[in-house]
Design an enzyme around this catalytic site. Structure first.
Site, PDB file in Angstrom:
ATOM      1  N   ARG A 222     -10.582  -1.081  14.864  1.00 42.62           N
ATOM      2  CA  ARG A 222     -10.256   0.229  13.529  1.00 42.62           C
ATOM      3  C   ARG A 222     -11.121  -0.399  12.183  1.00 42.62           C
ATOM      4  NH1 ARG A 222      -4.667   0.441  11.064  1.00 42.62           N
ATOM      5  NH2 ARG A 222      -4.937  -1.770  10.157  1.00 42.62           N
TER       6      ARG A 222
ATOM      7  N   LYS B 204       0.784  -0.704  -0.511  1.00 40.19           N
ATOM      8  CA  LYS B 204       0.045  -0.423  -0.148  1.00 40.19           C
ATOM      9  C   LYS B 204       0.719   0.917   0.041  1.00 40.19           C
ATOM     10  CE  LYS B 204      -0.387  -0.433   5.366  1.00 40.19           C
ATOM     11  NZ  LYS B 204      -1.270  -0.981   6.177  1.00 40.19           N
TER      12      LYS B 204
ATOM     13  N   MET C  84      11.057  24.332   3.710  1.00 41.97           N
ATOM     14  CA  MET C  84      10.653  23.518   2.522  1.00 41.97           C
ATOM     15  C   MET C  84      11.711  22.723   1.405  1.00 41.97           C
ATOM     16  SD  MET C  84       7.532  24.912   0.553  1.00 41.97           S
ATOM     17  CE  MET C  84       6.147  25.497   0.918  1.00 41.97           C
TER      18      MET C  84
ATOM     19  N   TYR D 189      15.555  30.458   9.624  1.00 45.50           N
ATOM     20  CA  TYR D 189      14.086  30.802  10.109  1.00 45.50           C
ATOM     21  C   TYR D 189      13.928  30.992  11.777  1.00 45.50           C
ATOM     22  CZ  TYR D 189      11.609  30.539   5.597  1.00 45.50           C
ATOM     23  OH  TYR D 189      11.047  30.851   4.120  1.00 45.50           O
TER      24      TYR D 189
HETATM   25  C1  LIG Z   1      -0.183  -2.267   6.877  1.00 46.97           C
HETATM   26  C2  LIG Z   1      -0.963  -3.465   7.210  1.00 46.97           C
HETATM   27  C3  LIG Z   1       0.149  -4.572   7.492  1.00 46.97           C
HETATM   28  C4  LIG Z   1       1.330  -4.046   7.353  1.00 46.97           C
HETATM   29  O1  LIG Z   1       2.034  -3.638   8.231  1.00 46.97           O
HETATM   30  P1  LIG Z   1       3.780  -4.070   9.061  1.00 46.97           P
HETATM   31  O2  LIG Z   1       3.512  -3.504  10.227  1.00 46.97           O
HETATM   32  O3  LIG Z   1       4.102  -2.826   7.608  1.00 46.97           O
HETATM   33  O4  LIG Z   1       4.441  -4.650   8.582  1.00 46.97           O
HETATM   34  C5  LIG Z   1      -0.637  -5.939   7.904  1.00 46.97           C
HETATM   35  N1  LIG Z   1      -2.586  -5.836   8.013  1.00 46.97           N
HETATM   36  C6  LIG Z   1      -2.699  -4.703   7.593  1.00 46.97           C
HETATM   37  C7  LIG Z   1      -4.173  -5.194   7.868  1.00 46.97           C
HETATM   38  C8  LIG Z   1      -1.954  -2.996   7.671  1.00 46.97           C
HETATM   39  O5  LIG Z   1      -3.173  -2.276   7.763  1.00 46.97           O
END
Ligand SMILES: *Cc1c(COP(=O)(O)O)cnc(C)c1O
Length: 383
Positions: free
Chosen positions: A152, A55, A324, A271
């Site tokens: 979640r 992702k 920046m 800055y």
């Molecule tokens: C992002 C995610 C992972 C991967 O987690 P890492 O800590 O990066 O290994 C696995 N399962 C779910 C549901 C996630 O959202």
């Protein structure tokens, strides 16, 4: 939406571009290290299958090259967060199983189906919509997300005892049942065993469905946590969970000096004039800043030192705030002439790990990685 990307470069193509002055910062990504990290995790998790979480543009390292490196290493199952990411992975991996973690929004089922993507269904509403979706009379596969304590995504594990949910599930071809640990990076936390126990009971109610509980950190909790499939992300990219012995760094970040200037004691840098020089100093102004993903929290002040860059083994402490597009480092200790305009210095690499930098900025390696690479030139090695 159009997205502007640094071009996908092979190492040997780089000098041409550099001599044309195109790069101000270079993010080097070692695809060989990603493949080796995946194989180590696969071996740790065996006989469970090892998937890969790609992702957020493979955690900022670049989806296309990373997916091809992982396919080459033998990975056959990918997880992404969104439908758009899933479509991109499908273009790269025609036969892989691709799961979309964030479920799906109303009306999107046909798009999932068109790209042969599997949504991870996490609520009764999603289940209802997917169960009623029957393209050409078929039941397209999906995963079920059960919440076992993170609150979640996912249906409460106890929902499996409700008859309406059981009826709905009969209308879905479930290829995976999964959950996610809240505290996998704290091996001593009793919440891990508690979630595992809830998950184990729940998956017993779905016989013949593959089960998956853990991310990178969870793999290290031991085989009782592996079930049929593990879902590492960060460890593939050299961050976080993986103990140094088993996981290689993947990225390095070098940025280029725009100019070198001299300043005198009592002068301030940057800055807000937050840093006052106490000695005659030579300052290198470097072409990278918070818009490149180098966090402003890494800057320095009279009250609190910041991060350091490196030239070879020599630390170059930051001076003043990160702007920046620029930052300043102290090169006074280097022999005169050892750095000049146009040279690169290390910001992440053998001397500064992504997790070191993250803890200095009060965040995680995940955030460092995903913030990088939006603007830097990406260079791939070891592919
Ligand atoms: C992002 C995610 C992972 C991967 O987690 P890492 O800590 O990066 O290994 C696995 N399962 C779910 C549901 C996630 O959202």
């Amino acid at each position: 939406m159009m997205q502007r990307r640094a071009p996908f470069l092979r190492e040997q193509e780089l000098p041409t571009l550099l001599s044309a002055g195109a790069a101000t910062a270079v993010l080097t990504i070692d695809l060989g290290a990603i493949a080796r990290n995946w194989r180590r995790l696969r071996d740790l998790a065996a006989p469970a299958e090892c998937a890969a979480v790609v992702k957020a543009d493979a955690y900022g390292t670049g989806l296309a090259p990373v997916v091809s490196a992982l396919l080459g290493a033998g990975c056959r199952t990918f997880f992404v967060a969104t439908l758009g990411e899933g479509v991109s992975v499908r273009d790269l991996a025609q036969t892989a199983d691709i799961y979309v973690l964030n479920g799906f929004f109303p009306g999107c089922a046909p798009e999932f189906c068109a790209a042969n993507l599997r949504p991870v269904l996490g609520s009764t509403d999603e289940l209802v919509e997917w169960a009623s979706f029957r393209p050409a009379g078929l039941k397209p596969p999906a995963a079920l997300h059960l919440d076992t304590g993170i609150n979640r995504l996912g249906m409460s594990a106890s929902a499996l005892d409700k008859s309406d949910v059981r009826d709905l599930l009969r209308g879905v071809d479930l290829s995976l049942v999964m959950s996610h640990l809240a505290c996998a990076d704290e091996p001593g936390n009793p919440k891990n065993a508690a979630q595992r126990c809830v998950f184990n009971t729940a998956r017993g109610k779905l016989p013949n469905v593959h089960a998956s509980l853990v991310n990178s950190a969870g793999i290290l909790l031991g085989s009782a946590y592996h079930f049929d499939l593990v879902r590492p992300g960060i460890a593939l990219y050299g961050g976080g969970a993986c103990p140094e012995s088993s996981c290689e760094p993947v990225v390095r970040l070098d940025a280029r000096i725009v100019q070198i200037r001299d300043a005198k004691p009592g002068d301030t840098v940057g800055y807000g004039a937050k840093q006052t020089l106490s000695r005659p100093s030579r300052i290198a102004i470097v072409a990278i800043g918070y818009a490149d993903g180098y966090f402003r929290a890494l800057g320095s002040s009279d009250q609190k030192p910041g991060a350091s860059a490196y030239h070879g083994d020599k630390p170059l402490p930051l001076l003043g705030r990160v702007s920046m597009d620029l930052l300043a480092v102290d090169v006074t200790e280097l022999p005169e002439g050892s750095l000049k305009r146009g040279d690169f210095i290390e910001l992440i690499g053998p001397h500064v790990g992504i997790d070191d930098l993250a803890s200095l900025a009060g965040t995680l390696g995940y955030e460092v990685l995903t913030a990088l690479g939006q603007r830097s030139l990406r260079r791939y090695t070891g592919g």
